[in-house]
Scaffold this motif. Structure first.
Motif, PDB file in Angstrom:
ATOM      1  N   LEU A   1       9.584   8.140  -3.669  1.00 42.60           N
ATOM      2  CA  LEU A   1       9.890   7.253  -2.074  1.00 42.60           C
ATOM      3  C   LEU A   1       9.473   5.622  -2.198  1.00 42.60           C
ATOM      4  O   LEU A   1       9.926   5.099  -1.119  1.00 42.60           O
ATOM      5  CB  LEU A   1       9.298   7.967  -0.984  1.00 42.60           C
ATOM      6  CG  LEU A   1      10.457   9.434  -0.796  1.00 42.60           C
ATOM      7  CD1 LEU A   1       9.130  10.550  -0.055  1.00 42.60           C
ATOM      8  CD2 LEU A   1      11.486   9.398  -1.065  1.00 42.60           C
ATOM      9  N   GLY A   2       7.449   5.374  -2.189  1.00 46.07           N
ATOM     10  CA  GLY A   2       7.298   3.947  -1.521  1.00 46.07           C
ATOM     11  C   GLY A   2       7.036   3.580  -3.082  1.00 46.07           C
ATOM     12  O   GLY A   2       7.074   1.762  -1.708  1.00 46.07           O
ATOM     13  N   LEU A   3       7.054   3.089  -3.764  1.00 45.03           N
ATOM     14  CA  LEU A   3       6.928   2.436  -4.973  1.00 45.03           C
ATOM     15  C   LEU A   3       8.486   1.593  -4.118  1.00 45.03           C
ATOM     16  O   LEU A   3       8.541  -0.193  -4.591  1.00 45.03           O
ATOM     17  CB  LEU A   3       6.690   2.865  -6.065  1.00 45.03           C
ATOM     18  CG  LEU A   3       7.153   1.377  -7.629  1.00 45.03           C
ATOM     19  CD1 LEU A   3       5.697   0.788  -6.742  1.00 45.03           C
ATOM     20  CD2 LEU A   3       6.774   2.250  -8.878  1.00 45.03           C
ATOM     21  N   PRO A   4       9.542   1.888  -4.772  1.00 42.16           N
ATOM     22  CA  PRO A   4      10.472   1.127  -4.360  1.00 42.16           C
ATOM     23  C   PRO A   4      10.446  -0.053  -2.942  1.00 42.16           C
ATOM     24  O   PRO A   4      10.926  -0.876  -3.087  1.00 42.16           O
ATOM     25  CB  PRO A   4      11.899   1.336  -4.139  1.00 42.16           C
ATOM     26  CG  PRO A   4      11.836   2.547  -4.877  1.00 42.16           C
ATOM     27  CD  PRO A   4       9.854   3.638  -4.874  1.00 42.16           C
ATOM     28  N   LEU A   5      10.665   0.956  -2.355  1.00 38.87           N
ATOM     29  CA  LEU A   5       9.975   0.135  -0.637  1.00 38.87           C
ATOM     30  C   LEU A   5       9.000  -0.734  -1.143  1.00 38.87           C
ATOM     31  O   LEU A   5       9.355  -2.180  -0.174  1.00 38.87           O
ATOM     32  CB  LEU A   5       9.913   1.619   0.023  1.00 38.87           C
ATOM     33  CG  LEU A   5       9.286   0.837   1.558  1.00 38.87           C
ATOM     34  CD1 LEU A   5      10.455  -0.648   2.174  1.00 38.87           C
ATOM     35  CD2 LEU A   5       9.209   1.730   2.955  1.00 38.87           C
TER      36      LEU A   5
ATOM     37  N   ALA B   1       0.650  -1.101   0.304  1.00 43.10           N
ATOM     38  CA  ALA B   1       0.155  -0.105   0.227  1.00 43.10           C
ATOM     39  C   ALA B   1       0.216   1.079   0.300  1.00 43.10           C
ATOM     40  O   ALA B   1       0.744   2.339  -0.978  1.00 43.10           O
ATOM     41  CB  ALA B   1      -0.982  -0.008   1.304  1.00 43.10           C
ATOM     42  N   VAL B   2       2.013   1.143   0.467  1.00 45.04           N
ATOM     43  CA  VAL B   2       2.783   2.336   1.222  1.00 45.04           C
ATOM     44  C   VAL B   2       3.479   2.878  -0.354  1.00 45.04           C
ATOM     45  O   VAL B   2       4.326   4.078  -0.642  1.00 45.04           O
ATOM     46  CB  VAL B   2       4.098   2.087   1.175  1.00 45.04           C
ATOM     47  CG1 VAL B   2       5.213   1.203   1.456  1.00 45.04           C
ATOM     48  CG2 VAL B   2       4.259   3.368   1.451  1.00 45.04           C
ATOM     49  N   ALA B   3       3.201   2.039  -1.706  1.00 47.34           N
ATOM     50  CA  ALA B   3       3.496   2.321  -3.426  1.00 47.34           C
ATOM     51  C   ALA B   3       3.157   4.138  -3.414  1.00 47.34           C
ATOM     52  O   ALA B   3       3.320   4.166  -4.116  1.00 47.34           O
ATOM     53  CB  ALA B   3       3.381   1.253  -3.845  1.00 47.34           C
ATOM     54  N   THR B   4       1.779   4.188  -3.055  1.00 52.69           N
ATOM     55  CA  THR B   4       0.684   5.382  -3.693  1.00 52.69           C
ATOM     56  C   THR B   4       0.440   5.732  -3.016  1.00 52.69           C
ATOM     57  O   THR B   4       0.071   5.420  -1.064  1.00 52.69           O
ATOM     58  CB  THR B   4       0.006   4.815  -4.505  1.00 52.69           C
ATOM     59  OG1 THR B   4      -1.301   4.331  -4.352  1.00 52.69           O
ATOM     60  CG2 THR B   4       0.395   4.486  -5.975  1.00 52.69           C
ATOM     61  N   LEU B   5      -0.076   7.544  -2.794  1.00 53.28           N
ATOM     62  CA  LEU B   5      -0.237   8.172  -1.627  1.00 53.28           C
ATOM     63  C   LEU B   5      -1.768   7.732  -1.410  1.00 53.28           C
ATOM     64  O   LEU B   5      -2.607   7.804  -0.512  1.00 53.28           O
ATOM     65  CB  LEU B   5      -0.059   9.272  -2.553  1.00 53.28           C
ATOM     66  CG  LEU B   5      -0.879  10.236  -1.603  1.00 53.28           C
ATOM     67  CD1 LEU B   5      -0.993  10.180  -0.658  1.00 53.28           C
ATOM     68  CD2 LEU B   5      -1.099  11.930  -2.549  1.00 53.28           C
ATOM     69  N   ILE B   6      -2.382   7.003  -2.524  1.00 49.56           N
ATOM     70  CA  ILE B   6      -4.163   6.727  -2.421  1.00 49.56           C
ATOM     71  C   ILE B   6      -4.234   5.058  -2.128  1.00 49.56           C
ATOM     72  O   ILE B   6      -5.058   4.561  -1.970  1.00 49.56           O
ATOM     73  CB  ILE B   6      -5.028   6.525  -3.647  1.00 49.56           C
ATOM     74  CG1 ILE B   6      -4.067   5.708  -5.566  1.00 49.56           C
ATOM     75  CG2 ILE B   6      -5.516   8.349  -4.098  1.00 49.56           C
ATOM     76  CD1 ILE B   6      -4.899   5.377  -6.064  1.00 49.56           C
ATOM     77  N   GLY B   7      -2.909   4.351  -1.111  1.00 49.38           N
ATOM     78  CA  GLY B   7      -2.759   3.519  -1.081  1.00 49.38           C
ATOM     79  C   GLY B   7      -3.508   2.527   0.154  1.00 49.38           C
ATOM     80  O   GLY B   7      -3.937   1.431   0.607  1.00 49.38           O
ATOM     81  N   ALA B   8      -3.407   3.820   0.875  1.00 46.01           N
ATOM     82  CA  ALA B   8      -4.328   3.761   2.126  1.00 46.01           C
ATOM     83  C   ALA B   8      -5.090   5.225   3.099  1.00 46.01           C
ATOM     84  O   ALA B   8      -3.855   5.783   2.703  1.00 46.01           O
ATOM     85  CB  ALA B   8      -3.632   2.626   4.071  1.00 46.01           C
ATOM     86  N   GLY B   9      -5.379   5.513   3.645  1.00 48.71           N
ATOM     87  CA  GLY B   9      -6.187   6.277   4.341  1.00 48.71           C
ATOM     88  C   GLY B   9      -5.095   7.568   5.124  1.00 48.71           C
ATOM     89  O   GLY B   9      -5.262   8.074   4.925  1.00 48.71           O
ATOM     90  N   ALA B  10      -4.488   6.167   5.360  1.00 50.37           N
ATOM     91  CA  ALA B  10      -2.917   6.982   6.586  1.00 50.37           C
ATOM     92  C   ALA B  10      -2.928   7.731   5.622  1.00 50.37           C
ATOM     93  O   ALA B  10      -1.427   8.537   6.876  1.00 50.37           O
ATOM     94  CB  ALA B  10      -2.324   5.731   7.728  1.00 50.37           C
TER      95      ALA B  10
ATOM     96  N   GLY C   1       3.493  15.308  -3.349  1.00 54.01           N
ATOM     97  CA  GLY C   1       2.490  14.737  -3.775  1.00 54.01           C
ATOM     98  C   GLY C   1       2.853  13.795  -4.319  1.00 54.01           C
ATOM     99  O   GLY C   1       3.647  13.086  -3.629  1.00 54.01           O
ATOM    100  N   PHE C   2       2.050  13.544  -5.141  1.00 52.34           N
ATOM    101  CA  PHE C   2       1.806  12.136  -5.502  1.00 52.34           C
ATOM    102  C   PHE C   2       2.839  11.774  -6.329  1.00 52.34           C
ATOM    103  O   PHE C   2       3.775  10.559  -5.891  1.00 52.34           O
ATOM    104  CB  PHE C   2       0.526  11.528  -6.532  1.00 52.34           C
ATOM    105  CG  PHE C   2       0.243  10.274  -7.411  1.00 52.34           C
ATOM    106  CD1 PHE C   2      -0.894   9.976  -6.167  1.00 52.34           C
ATOM    107  CD2 PHE C   2       0.696   9.724  -8.198  1.00 52.34           C
ATOM    108  CE1 PHE C   2      -1.662   8.535  -6.720  1.00 52.34           C
ATOM    109  CE2 PHE C   2       0.354   8.252  -8.159  1.00 52.34           C
ATOM    110  CZ  PHE C   2      -0.258   8.012  -7.788  1.00 52.34           C
ATOM    111  N   THR C   3       3.850  12.287  -6.978  1.00 61.43           N
ATOM    112  CA  THR C   3       4.613  11.937  -7.384  1.00 61.43           C
ATOM    113  C   THR C   3       6.071  11.775  -6.732  1.00 61.43           C
ATOM    114  O   THR C   3       6.640  10.604  -7.029  1.00 61.43           O
ATOM    115  CB  THR C   3       5.320  12.808  -8.696  1.00 61.43           C
ATOM    116  OG1 THR C   3       4.087  12.810  -9.447  1.00 61.43           O
ATOM    117  CG2 THR C   3       6.557  12.419  -9.498  1.00 61.43           C
ATOM    118  N   GLU C   4       6.197  12.304  -5.382  1.00 65.82           N
ATOM    119  CA  GLU C   4       6.717  11.938  -5.086  1.00 65.82           C
ATOM    120  C   GLU C   4       7.167  10.775  -4.149  1.00 65.82           C
ATOM    121  O   GLU C   4       7.665  10.347  -3.606  1.00 65.82           O
ATOM    122  CB  GLU C   4       6.972  13.563  -3.514  1.00 65.82           C
ATOM    123  CG  GLU C   4       8.279  13.309  -2.872  1.00 65.82           C
ATOM    124  CD  GLU C   4       8.762  14.841  -1.964  1.00 65.82           C
ATOM    125  OE1 GLU C   4       9.936  15.043  -1.714  1.00 65.82           O
ATOM    126  OE2 GLU C   4       7.712  15.792  -1.833  1.00 65.82           O
TER     127      GLU C   4
END
Length: 471
Positions: free
Chosen positions: A213-217, A180-189, A206-209
């Protein structure tokens, strides 16, 4: 501790703290607004932990109390519902409804999983497919509901290989939660974290930033977690046999065609989804807000001529309770920051703590928080304002600390009730699934693994993308 004692102990702790805060001489550095904010915050947290009352109801009550007493203004409380992140989530659910209606998920499953010939290939192809769904379906519970028919099809295709079915039952919620950490919309948190960070420090992610940061993780964590699931829930003999998942077997559990020529509705929906994702990812080039892009996509997805779902039907899929919860907890975060309560709470921390030590504590606490607070959004609502205030005091970049806390809080696999996807896949009628003992065995490996990966990314990888450990 019995289930009956837990609410009583939580209430006793909250009332004791409120009684202490009511004494002016107890904490002379605290102002009246800060004292009341801490009392409301403590009561809400204990209610989330120890009572069966709906989380949203508690958050709304806390927000109302802070507004009625003048700690925050009514504009602050109601304005949170107009936040771009809230609109982003609403429109993302409308897009997800359009995708679900067309049956693109079934075609994607055939394309990816149908090529598996070994158990390990099946595991990692399934993992890759689940990671991709983070771009199409917001929130982990929505992704779990979308993936359940695919799991059922795979479970029936594997027949008598019970251990492999249990492995897949563990794999689906594990990857859904960690990716879920891959995208900004992955979780309400995530949206709560972004809003609290903006209100407290002025830093906006922002969504891109977040994607960078999140997609590789998400990719690294999900595939290593897949190996952990495979090794803890199967034996070597189970992994040795070949597998073959055919399109016909997947079709039996899909209401829409998974093979053959694409319909016009499927083509339009796929093109629309691809366009929206590309525009989200290219925000620095065109400077159009992700929420505006999502709104355009939602309008097109529900349009009479080009859409694949009616607007009323799509809006029924939006978790309005989650949105109200987010809005109320954002207001609570503002109150903690503006009243000085958050700063006071972390004032006793040692100022000379090394950044790596500070982040380690943040990650460990955030990883273990699901044992106390089952709601992922509630965990971020409680932890992120305190983490940001503590990071500023310790000289650590608050963006790094907030992201590390939110990413670490994605681990919630210890108990069947720890997260909705885990609960959903723990009891699937007619299909063998995992037991609490299986979850504990997996958690013993996965908890330190996921925490170590978050810490590694925070101190070694994210600085490469312009997010330093210190300011």
């Amino acid at each position: 501790m019995t289930q009956n004692l837990r609410p009583a102990l939580a209430l006793s702790a909250a009332l004791s703290l409120c009684a202490v805060l009511a004494v002016p001489a107890a904490f002379p550095a605290l102002g009246g607004d800060a004292r009341f904010t801490l009392a409301v915050f403590a009561l809400a947290t204990c209610a989330w932990i120890g009572t069966p009352i709906d989380d949203t109801y508690i958050a709304l009550g806390a927000g109302l109390a802070l507004t009625a007493t003048g700690v925050i203004s009514s504009d602050t409380l109601f304005g949170t519902l107009g936040e771009p992140t809230v609109w982003l989530l609403i429109c993302a659910f409308v897009l997800a409804a359009a995708v679900t209606r067309t049956g693109l998920a079934g075609r994607a499953a055939v394309f990816l999983v149908g090529g598996a010939r070994t158990v390990r290939q099946l595991t990692h192809l399934t993992t890759a497919a689940l990671v991709v769904t983070a771009f199409a379906v917001p929130a982990t519970s929505g992704r779990a509901a979308l993936a359940l028919p695919v799991f059922l099809a795979l479970a029936h295709a594997l027949g008598e290989r019970k251990r492999l079915v249990v492995m897949l039952a563990l794999l689906f919620p594990t990857v859904i939660l960690l990716s879920a950490v891959a995208t900004l919309i992955g979780a309400g948190a995530h949206l709560i974290t972004v809003s609290v960070l903006w209100e407290a420090t002025g830093d906006r992610i922002g969504f891109t930033e977040w994607l960078l940061l999140g997609l590789p993780l998400a990719v690294v964590t999900s595939h290593l977690a897949a190996e952990a699931v495979l090794l803890t829930s199967t034996r070597r003999a189970d992994r040795a046999g070949a597998v073959r998942i055919t399109a016909e077997e997947l079709q039996r559990h899909s209401e829409t065609p998974v093979t053959g020529p694409w319909t016009q509705a499927e083509k339009r929906c796929a093109l629309l989804l691809a366009t929206v994702v590309v525009l989200w990812c290219s925000e620095p080039l065109h400077q159009v807000s992700p929420a505006v892009v999502a709104l355009i996509g939602a309008v097109v997805a529900a349009s009479p001529a080009l859409g694949t779902v009616g607007l009323k039907d799509a809006l029924r899929t939006v978790p309005w309770s989650l949105l109200l919860f987010m809005a109320a907890t954002m207001a609570m975060g503002v109150a903690l920051a503006d009243s000085g309560a958050a700063k006071w709470l972390v004032s006793g921390l040692p100022p000379d703590a090394a950044p790596a030590v500070f982040l380690t504590v943040v990650v460990v606490v955030s990883t273990a928080a699901h044992l106390v607070l089952q709601s992922r959004s509630a965990r971020s609502s409680v932890l992120v304002p305190l983490v940001i205030a503590a990071a500023v005091a310790a000289g650590v970049n608050p963006v790094t600390a907030a992201l590390a806390s939110t990413a670490a809080a994605g681990f919630c696999h210890t108990l069947p009730a720890s997260a909705k996807p885990v609960t959903l896949f723990a009891d699937v009628p007619g299909v063998p699934t995992y037991t609490p003992r299986d979850l504990l065995r997996l958690s013993a490996v996965l908890a330190p693994l996921s925490a170590a990966l978050v810490l590694l990314f925070a101190v070694a990888v994210w600085p490469l993308f312009g997010i330093p450990v210190t300011r």
